[in-house]
Scaffold this motif. Structure first.
Motif, short mmCIF file in Angstrom:
data_model
loop_
_atom_site.label_atom_id
_atom_site.label_comp_id
_atom_site.label_asym_id
_atom_site.label_seq_id
_atom_site.Cartn_x
_atom_site.Cartn_y
_atom_site.Cartn_z
N PRO A 155 0.90 -1.08 0.26
CA PRO A 155 0.36 0.16 -0.22
C PRO A 155 0.82 1.52 0.09
O PRO A 155 0.21 1.85 -0.48
N LYS A 156 2.16 1.32 0.50
CA LYS A 156 3.22 2.69 0.56
C LYS A 156 3.30 2.89 -0.89
O LYS A 156 4.48 4.08 -0.59
N LEU A 157 3.12 1.52 -1.69
CA LEU A 157 4.20 2.20 -3.54
C LEU A 157 3.40 3.54 -3.52
O LEU A 157 2.29 2.54 -4.16
N ARG A 158 3.62 4.22 -4.11
CA ARG A 158 2.70 5.23 -4.94
C ARG A 158 2.29 5.60 -6.15
O ARG A 158 1.36 5.68 -6.60
N ARG A 159 3.96 4.93 -7.19
CA ARG A 159 3.53 4.80 -8.32
C ARG A 159 3.79 2.98 -8.76
O ARG A 159 5.00 3.23 -8.37
N ILE A 160 3.42 3.00 -9.20
CA ILE A 160 3.64 1.58 -10.43
C ILE A 160 3.83 1.91 -12.38
O ILE A 160 2.77 2.38 -12.79
N ARG A 161 4.97 2.01 -12.02
CA ARG A 161 4.99 1.93 -13.92
C ARG A 161 6.02 0.78 -14.34
O ARG A 161 6.50 -0.02 -14.12
N ILE A 162 5.19 0.42 -15.66
CA ILE A 162 5.24 -0.59 -16.62
C ILE A 162 6.10 0.07 -17.88
O ILE A 162 6.23 0.98 -18.07
N SER A 163 6.97 -0.77 -17.79
CA SER A 163 8.54 -0.13 -18.70
C SER A 163 8.30 0.39 -20.15
O SER A 163 8.32 1.26 -20.52
N SER A 164 7.78 -0.98 -20.61
CA SER A 164 7.67 -1.78 -22.03
C SER A 164 6.92 -2.59 -22.44
O SER A 164 6.65 -3.55 -20.97
N ILE A 165 5.24 -2.05 -23.31
CA ILE A 165 4.48 -3.60 -23.32
C ILE A 165 4.34 -3.59 -24.87
O ILE A 165 4.08 -2.26 -25.55
N GLU A 166 3.71 -4.74 -25.60
CA GLU A 166 3.45 -4.32 -26.68
C GLU A 166 2.12 -4.59 -26.25
O GLU A 166 1.50 -4.86 -26.00
N MET A 167 1.85 -4.48 -27.91
CA MET A 167 0.28 -3.95 -28.14
C MET A 167 -0.42 -5.04 -27.64
O MET A 167 -1.39 -4.86 -27.17
N ASN A 168 -0.32 -6.55 -28.19
CA ASN A 168 -1.03 -7.62 -28.21
C ASN A 168 -1.30 -8.10 -27.03
O ASN A 168 -1.86 -9.04 -27.08
N GLU A 169 -1.00 -7.40 -25.63
CA GLU A 169 -0.17 -8.02 -24.07
C GLU A 169 -1.11 -7.27 -23.64
O GLU A 169 -1.09 -6.91 -21.86
#
Length: 435
Positions: free
Chosen positions: A222-236
């Motif tokens: 809960p103390k994690l304020r932001r989660i970022r996805i570095s890169s992701i394919e469109m079909n995923e």
């Protein structure tokens, strides 16, 4: 006290792995110095995705040897895996580690320093089946932390050496991801960037999937304020993933989605698993669900046989999509790949000119995207102080400055944007949230 220096080339996965090597050496009593200084140990964490990256990897090895000809020079990563003999022939190289054995790198360095022979294990990267975890509990001098959750790729695009350099897909177990995230948060990291070679394929049959992992991170850290996805394919990017992002503000409003080409004939030669029309439809759908989301992309220019008509078709499609910004790469011929054997390779001048044209388009698109935030409030994580101003990135990964008295370092703040100056947004902090 023996000293060490690390040079990191390439992707965020390499950044994470270098942090693991740094942490292990510091834990054993070594002192870190700049790579420009004389050191007892040099680690070069290499990249092989382009000829430029490979050349820079070689330059770093030569630099280390020139600084201290008697140093232990450990060369690790994709360039070693894909061009082992070439690296081994470079003067001064002491230790070579490809895609397996990274968790034992510091042990090998200490064995070498003690005069012991170093056992070199040369393997086919495709035979690696287990995820090799590194101990990374903090990123010194950084508010944002990286967390490697996946490695390897099974896609085999015709231009890409990564499946041969990194091996098959494998993932870090969910429980280990959660525990690592908790440790990073305990060390005051408010934002975690989930990284991998093919991050959207997290799970790969060994656990669940990326969406399930995101839900656990939100619920259990809960103390994690932001989660970022570095890169992701469109079909995923499933509709369910977008629905979760829409309802959960802690997931960053930025998706970096590699496109690589915006012409169907080029995509077919690249062996990419989609059409331009479908990609554009998905971009439109994502924007319909999450207003003002940043969608950035990678694009390769000058792929073998790419005609002027194909390039301009792609240019117009990218312009129509209004992507927020692009990472543009001139095509680089890589050994082992099918594209390297294709006829019709373009000259460097043509590739450079097309890359410059797309880079200019990217600059115009990014300026247009940033301008829409003037007069709006956006959430910013302040990372450092620059000339009396606080600097950080928004959820959309926009660079933002705010007056120092308006907030504090290492906090999240809602910033009311007042202007865009020199491609950077400026504003006033109107709400501060501490960890």
């Amino acid at each position: 006290m023996k000293t060490f220096a690390i040079a990191t080339l390439g992707c965020k996965v390499n950044t994470y792995e270098s942090q693991g090597y740094e942490a292990a050496l510091l834990e054993r009593g070594y002192t870190e110095v700049s790579f420009k200084e004389k050191a007892d140990i040099y680690i070069i964490n290499t990249c092989a995705v382009t000829n430029t990256a490979a050349s820079k990897s070689r330059q770093k090895i030569h630099q280390a040897h020139a600084l201290n000809p008697t140093a232990c020079i450990a060369v690790v990563g994709c360039y070693v895996q894909s061009n082992h003999d070439q690296v081994a022939d470079i003067d001064g190289v002491s230790i070579l580690v490809g895609s397996k054995g990274k968790s034992m790198l510091v042990d090998q360095i200490e064995a070498y320093l003690q005069g012991q022979s170093v056992c070199e294990e040369r393997i086919d990267a495709r035979s690696i089946s287990a995820f090799e975890a590194l101990k990374v509990e903090r990123f010194e001098h950084q508010t944002r932390a990286f967390l490697k959750i996946q490695d390897g790729c099974n896609q085999f695009c015709s231009y890409c050496i990564i499946p041969y350099a990194r091996g098959a897909e494998r993932s870090l177990a969910e429980d280990q991801v959660i525990e690592s995230a908790k440790q990073l948060v305990n060390n005051q990291h408010l934002e975690i960037v989930l990284t991998g070679i093919h991050t959207g394929r997290y799970g790969n049959g060994t656990c669940r999937n990326l969406l399930d992992l995101l839900k656990r991170l939100v619920a259990e850290v809960p103390k994690l304020r932001r989660i970022r996805i570095s890169s992701i394919e469109m079909n995923e990017i499933s509709d369910e993933l977008i629905a979760f992002m829409k309802e959960e503000p802690r997931i960053a409003r930025h998706l970096h989605i590699p496109l690589q080409a915006a012409s169907n004939t080029v995509l077919q030669r690249m062996r990419r698993p989609y059409t331009v029309e479908w990609f554009m439809e998905r971009v439109a759908y994502i924007r319909s669900q999450i207003a003002d989301i940043s969608i950035s992309s990678d694009v390769i220019t000058g792929f073998p046989q790419e005609s002027e008509e194909e390039f301009m078709e792609g240019y117009r499609n990218i312009e129509e999509m209004q992507l927020s910004f692009l990472h543009v790469f001139p095509y680089s011929k890589r050994d082992f790949t099918d594209a390297a054997k294709m006829p019709g390779h373009l000259d460097r001048k043509t590739k450079k000119a097309r890359g410059a044209k797309l880079a200019q388009l990217s600059k115009e698109l990014y300026t247009s995207y940033k301008q829409r935030f003037i007069g709006q409030k956006i959430s910013v994580l302040f990372e450092k102080e620059v000339e009396g101003m606080l600097f950080g990135h928004s959820s959309e990964y926009l660079e933002v400055y705010a007056k120092k008295e308006a907030g504090a370092l290492h906090t999240l703040c809602d910033v009311l944007i007042s202007e865009l100056k020199d491609d950077v947004l400026y504003g006033v902090c109107v709400k501060e949230e501490t960890l």
